[in-house]
Design a protein around this motif. Sequence first.
Motif, short mmCIF file in Angstrom:
data_model
loop_
_atom_site.label_atom_id
_atom_site.label_comp_id
_atom_site.label_asym_id
_atom_site.label_seq_id
_atom_site.Cartn_x
_atom_site.Cartn_y
_atom_site.Cartn_z
N GLU A 131 9.72 44.78 5.68
CA GLU A 131 10.13 45.91 4.83
C GLU A 131 11.41 46.55 5.36
OE1 GLU A 131 6.12 47.90 3.01
OE2 GLU A 131 6.37 48.03 5.19
N ILE A 132 11.49 46.71 6.68
CA ILE A 132 12.69 47.31 7.26
C ILE A 132 13.90 46.41 7.03
CG2 ILE A 132 13.74 48.28 9.34
CD1 ILE A 132 10.87 48.62 10.44
N ASP A 133 13.70 45.09 7.21
CA ASP A 133 14.79 44.14 6.94
C ASP A 133 15.31 44.32 5.51
OD1 ASP A 133 14.61 42.99 9.46
OD2 ASP A 133 13.34 41.32 8.80
N ARG A 134 14.37 44.47 4.58
CA ARG A 134 14.75 44.58 3.17
C ARG A 134 15.46 45.89 2.86
NH1 ARG A 134 10.07 44.10 1.43
NH2 ARG A 134 9.61 46.18 0.59
N ARG A 135 15.10 46.96 3.58
CA ARG A 135 15.65 48.27 3.27
C ARG A 135 16.77 48.71 4.23
NH1 ARG A 135 12.33 51.44 -0.05
NH2 ARG A 135 10.41 50.38 -0.68
N PHE A 136 17.06 47.89 5.22
CA PHE A 136 18.00 48.32 6.26
C PHE A 136 19.36 48.69 5.68
CE2 PHE A 136 21.14 47.63 9.61
CZ PHE A 136 20.62 48.41 10.62
N SER A 137 19.88 47.87 4.80
CA SER A 137 21.21 48.15 4.22
C SER A 137 21.19 49.45 3.42
CB SER A 137 21.65 46.99 3.32
OG SER A 137 21.88 45.84 4.09
N ASP A 138 20.09 49.71 2.69
CA ASP A 138 19.99 50.96 1.92
C ASP A 138 19.98 52.17 2.86
OD1 ASP A 138 19.86 49.59 -0.48
OD2 ASP A 138 17.67 49.53 -0.51
N ILE A 139 19.28 52.03 3.99
CA ILE A 139 19.22 53.13 4.95
C ILE A 139 20.60 53.42 5.53
CG2 ILE A 139 18.34 53.79 7.23
CD1 ILE A 139 15.77 52.21 6.51
N ILE A 140 21.30 52.37 5.94
CA ILE A 140 22.62 52.55 6.55
C ILE A 140 23.62 53.05 5.52
CG2 ILE A 140 24.53 51.37 7.68
CD1 ILE A 140 22.03 51.85 9.42
N ASP A 141 23.55 52.52 4.29
CA ASP A 141 24.47 52.98 3.24
C ASP A 141 24.24 54.44 2.91
OD1 ASP A 141 25.54 50.48 3.13
OD2 ASP A 141 24.46 49.85 1.31
N PHE A 142 22.97 54.86 2.84
CA PHE A 142 22.67 56.26 2.55
C PHE A 142 23.24 57.16 3.64
CE2 PHE A 142 20.33 60.17 2.42
CZ PHE A 142 20.02 60.37 1.08
N ALA A 143 23.06 56.76 4.90
CA ALA A 143 23.51 57.59 6.02
C ALA A 143 25.03 57.54 6.22
CB ALA A 143 22.81 57.14 7.30
N GLU A 144 25.66 56.54 5.63
CA GLU A 144 27.12 56.39 5.72
C GLU A 144 27.59 56.27 7.17
OE1 GLU A 144 28.80 59.69 3.63
OE2 GLU A 144 27.93 59.11 1.70
#
Length: 245
Positions: free
Chosen positions: A123-136
């Motif tokens: 799940e973290i692998d799948r969402r990692f890019s979304d997390i980093i993109d959100f945090a900028e």
Amino acid sequence: MVEAIAVTDVGIRFRRNRGGRRSFKDLFGRSERRVRPGEFWPLRDVSFSVQAGEAIGVVGRNGQGKSTLLKLVAGVVLPDEGRVQVNGGVAPLIEITGGFVNDLTVRDNVYLTAGLHGMSKAEIDRRFSDIIDFAEIGDFIHTPYKHLSSGMKVRIAFAVISQLEEPIILVDEVLAVGDKSFKEKCYRRIDELLAGGRTLFFVSHNEKDLRRFCTRGLYLDRGKLVLDAPITEVLDRYNADYNSR
């Protein structure tokens, strides 16, 4: 409707004298209604329920038990009296930078924190890019967490917790930090979560935020629940009481 949170006759007891010893009876005996010397009850005789999908705002002056109530719902502390029942997992946006390890990189902290909140590695692998993109903070994923600015720490923490798929969101003043653009992004994210049917339990002094997100309010005063009503009525009562003091 399904109850997401049920709080029944809840009380929690603290001791002012941290150096004092508690007797075996204090620790394991039946709780008595009288208050012993050195005891402080930040909450007592509090009862309410929250239906799944509701957005509840908790108001009151500082020191009236709001954050303690949130921690009881989160399971961080346990009541000395009564019962707290939470039907479903919680996404705790409270003290959100707590639990991050200074010497680990941003990437490692994302995996550690999300994992501690129940997300699998897949799940973290799948969402990692979304997390980093959100945090900028894409340029800093290999940077030790301790080298981030305070604003960057908040952004990555919010980004991780807001990706949890738990049905209940607990928020304690977290929207009071960060710059204007980040706040707006957080607002939009909470709007999305609420539109998806999540339950919100929101402690804040920001009347604008309370009116934006919440339909119902709980007003705490001196550790007691003095009003459970629509958020506009609760805020009017709180403001009237505050101005009369």
